[in-house]
Scaffold this active site. Sequence first.
Site, mmCIF file in Angstrom:
data_model
loop_
_atom_site.group_PDB
_atom_site.id
_atom_site.type_symbol
_atom_site.label_atom_id
_atom_site.label_comp_id
_atom_site.label_asym_id
_atom_site.label_seq_id
_atom_site.Cartn_x
_atom_site.Cartn_y
_atom_site.Cartn_z
ATOM 1 N N GLU A 125 -2.964 -0.309 8.126
ATOM 2 C CA GLU A 125 -2.296 0.467 9.469
ATOM 3 C C GLU A 125 -2.357 -0.251 10.170
ATOM 4 O O GLU A 125 -3.359 -0.594 10.591
ATOM 5 C CB GLU A 125 -2.216 2.038 9.188
ATOM 6 C CG GLU A 125 -1.601 2.529 7.555
ATOM 7 C CD GLU A 125 -2.140 4.154 8.305
ATOM 8 O OE1 GLU A 125 -1.533 4.774 9.119
ATOM 9 O OE2 GLU A 125 -1.728 4.705 6.995
ATOM 10 N N ARG A 136 1.051 -1.298 0.040
ATOM 11 C CA ARG A 136 0.222 0.249 -0.237
ATOM 12 C C ARG A 136 1.094 1.202 0.513
ATOM 13 O O ARG A 136 1.537 1.301 1.316
ATOM 14 C CB ARG A 136 -0.620 -0.154 1.390
ATOM 15 C CG ARG A 136 -1.442 1.391 1.453
ATOM 16 C CD ARG A 136 -2.842 1.132 2.441
ATOM 17 N NE ARG A 136 -3.669 2.815 2.276
ATOM 18 C CZ ARG A 136 -3.683 3.314 3.411
ATOM 19 N NH1 ARG A 136 -2.747 2.930 4.500
ATOM 20 N NH2 ARG A 136 -4.158 4.558 3.137
ATOM 21 N N ASN A 177 -7.839 1.963 9.823
ATOM 22 C CA ASN A 177 -6.001 2.181 10.645
ATOM 23 C C ASN A 177 -6.101 1.617 11.694
ATOM 24 O O ASN A 177 -6.768 2.836 12.200
ATOM 25 C CB ASN A 177 -5.555 3.149 10.334
ATOM 26 C CG ASN A 177 -4.623 3.210 9.082
ATOM 27 O OD1 ASN A 177 -5.390 2.827 7.954
ATOM 28 N ND2 ASN A 177 -4.750 4.794 7.968
ATOM 29 N N TYR A 229 -4.589 2.153 15.724
ATOM 30 C CA TYR A 229 -3.596 2.242 16.776
ATOM 31 C C TYR A 229 -3.292 1.614 18.021
ATOM 32 O O TYR A 229 -3.037 0.903 18.550
ATOM 33 C CB TYR A 229 -2.542 3.156 16.143
ATOM 34 C CG TYR A 229 -1.390 3.292 15.111
ATOM 35 C CD1 TYR A 229 -0.654 2.291 14.969
ATOM 36 C CD2 TYR A 229 -2.731 3.673 14.036
ATOM 37 C CE1 TYR A 229 -0.172 2.885 13.345
ATOM 38 C CE2 TYR A 229 -2.270 4.070 12.601
ATOM 39 C CZ TYR A 229 -0.618 2.911 12.042
ATOM 40 O OH TYR A 229 -0.154 3.553 11.226
ATOM 41 N N HIS A 238 -2.923 11.308 0.560
ATOM 42 C CA HIS A 238 -2.034 11.031 2.317
ATOM 43 C C HIS A 238 -2.083 11.726 2.078
ATOM 44 O O HIS A 238 -0.969 12.715 2.530
ATOM 45 C CB HIS A 238 -1.239 9.943 1.523
ATOM 46 C CG HIS A 238 -1.434 8.677 3.364
ATOM 47 N ND1 HIS A 238 -1.248 7.918 3.671
ATOM 48 C CD2 HIS A 238 -0.801 9.449 4.184
ATOM 49 C CE1 HIS A 238 -1.257 7.533 4.295
ATOM 50 N NE2 HIS A 238 -0.844 8.613 5.261
ATOM 51 N N GLU A 273 -7.271 8.740 5.815
ATOM 52 C CA GLU A 273 -8.053 9.588 7.389
ATOM 53 C C GLU A 273 -8.611 10.855 7.340
ATOM 54 O O GLU A 273 -7.885 11.550 7.349
ATOM 55 C CB GLU A 273 -6.455 9.096 8.357
ATOM 56 C CG GLU A 273 -6.327 8.128 8.970
ATOM 57 C CD GLU A 273 -5.139 8.303 9.599
ATOM 58 O OE1 GLU A 273 -4.456 9.112 9.819
ATOM 59 O OE2 GLU A 273 -4.849 6.896 9.721
HETATM 60 C C1 PNW Z 1 -1.264 7.524 10.532
HETATM 61 N N1 PNW Z 1 -4.038 10.414 16.084
HETATM 62 O O1 PNW Z 1 -2.047 9.366 11.145
HETATM 63 C C2 PNW Z 1 -1.393 7.706 9.109
HETATM 64 O O2 PNW Z 1 -1.780 7.387 7.689
HETATM 65 C C3 PNW Z 1 0.494 7.374 9.054
HETATM 66 O O3 PNW Z 1 1.058 8.430 7.836
HETATM 67 C C4 PNW Z 1 0.871 7.717 10.596
HETATM 68 O O4 PNW Z 1 2.752 7.801 10.005
HETATM 69 C C5 PNW Z 1 0.894 6.809 11.181
HETATM 70 O O5 PNW Z 1 -0.767 6.664 11.309
HETATM 71 C C6 PNW Z 1 1.358 6.565 12.634
HETATM 72 O O6 PNW Z 1 0.590 7.899 13.123
HETATM 73 C C7 PNW Z 1 -2.668 9.147 12.656
HETATM 74 O O7 PNW Z 1 -3.379 11.511 16.363
HETATM 75 C C8 PNW Z 1 -1.983 10.561 13.557
HETATM 76 O O8 PNW Z 1 -5.151 10.083 16.764
HETATM 77 C C9 PNW Z 1 -2.498 10.545 13.993
HETATM 78 C C10 PNW Z 1 -3.487 10.115 14.287
HETATM 79 C C11 PNW Z 1 -4.201 9.173 13.997
HETATM 80 C C12 PNW Z 1 -3.943 8.235 12.898
#
Ligand code: PNW
Length: 454
Positions: free
Chosen positions: A350, A81, A296, A298, A125, A170
């Site tokens: 992601e 991707r 995505n 995390y 992006h 996002e």
């Molecule tokens: C994503 N938040 O970004 C992006 O898609 C990527 O480019 C980035 O490198 C990755 O996650 C890691 O950060 C985010 O603050 C950045 O909630 C910030 C947030 C969420 C996603």
Amino acid sequence: MNPTFPSFSSNPGFVWGVATSAFQIEGAAQEDGKGESIWDRFCRQPGVIADGSNGDIACDHYHRLESDLDLIAGLGVDAYRFSISWPRIQPDGQGAFNEQGIAFYERIVDGLRARGIKPYLTLNHWDLPQALQDLGGWANRETVHRFVSYARYVAARLAGRVESIATHNEPWVMAVLGHESGIFAPGVRSRATAMQVAHHLLLSHGLALRALRADGCGARLGIVLNLSPIGPATDSPEDVAAARLEDGRSVRWYMDPLFLGTYPADVWQHLGGDVPVVHDGDMQAISAPMDFLGINYYTRGVVSASGAWSAQHSGKPLTDMGWEIVPECLTELLLRLHRDWKLPALYVMENGAAFADEAISTAEGLRVRDSDRVDYIARHIAAVGSAAAQGVPMAGYMVWSLMDNFEWASGYAKRFGIVHVDYATLARTPKDSYLWYRDFLQVQRNVRADPLAA
Ligand code: PNW
């Protein structure tokens, strides 16, 4: 089976991949006719990037494409991707296209296909042409039509060769972090602007889908959202209400229009005078059927009405971003999405973690030990498998990220890669997590070839 590998019985056709984005890795910010993006401009403002860095060189991927493609192939992934830098192929965001720019992405697509890897492309992006920002950017409804033209051009040039096209990565981040808190480009601070931007991003997604389908684009079409389950810090009515509202602003504000054709009424009412201008027909365009939804993931979100909650004191392990490691919340999120909306094929586009790891010289050469990242990825793959086993239509999983890169406002200080990048020499060193993912994928291939052996 190796006990360090999560058990995962993949659906036929389940896609394993690895992800990057253009601005975070390419560099070559002013080469071969590329125009300026809002991130090029934003990085020049003092104080906005933690280490004062920018994307001028980044990982120099633009000049190291062939060897980077070999690194991807060495993993044994099904898919890669990546995103297209809009100003690289259309410097002003309208008018003339830049042949040298599109040629770079043709090299990526053809290089992947030659290696047996499916290209998964993202059109936006975050790196909007600065020339369009000068005309109001995503707050200006005209940008919607500029994006549709750009999407049609890319699809006409590449679509027969790419598996999948996502319109945006996002929209919440672009709208809210870019235009409400202003910690990301273009650095605007206005909630009303943020909500108009979110509407225009969704509208441009829907109109692009309509146009690409009318053009006969054969790629599978969708969008990528950042979603987290949002819960209250305590069970007080105030915290519960605050969490419900945040779920509305970050999850339902995107899922409802895309899948139901409406904005959530509670959030609409809460926004008062900051609601977006919506024209007749917009909601119908936004809810055009998609071939896939990408998410995505995390971490989770925890909300307290007083703003007092902090991940630092939650007792959960944290990544280098200060984000809690809670793989069980990924399963919870996937089950909820499946329950509350009628989903198409669902991809985790992601998932990964920032940890500080350094390359150590050993007799065999450089070695980067990152058992914390291996553990993070393994537990999240297991979480996806658990959702799939409970009926969620999981179609793929991609690790963020192929290599350490420009982590937006954090600069180069936060490392998400499964390949280490030495920014002094730009040398790449596969980390233990790369070797682990490669071996895990080998096992998955064996299971696919002979399911009874599993
Ligand atoms: C994503 N938040 O970004 C992006 O898609 C990527 O480019 C980035 O490198 C990755 O996650 C890691 O950060 C985010 O603050 C950045 O909630 C910030 C947030 C969420 C996603």
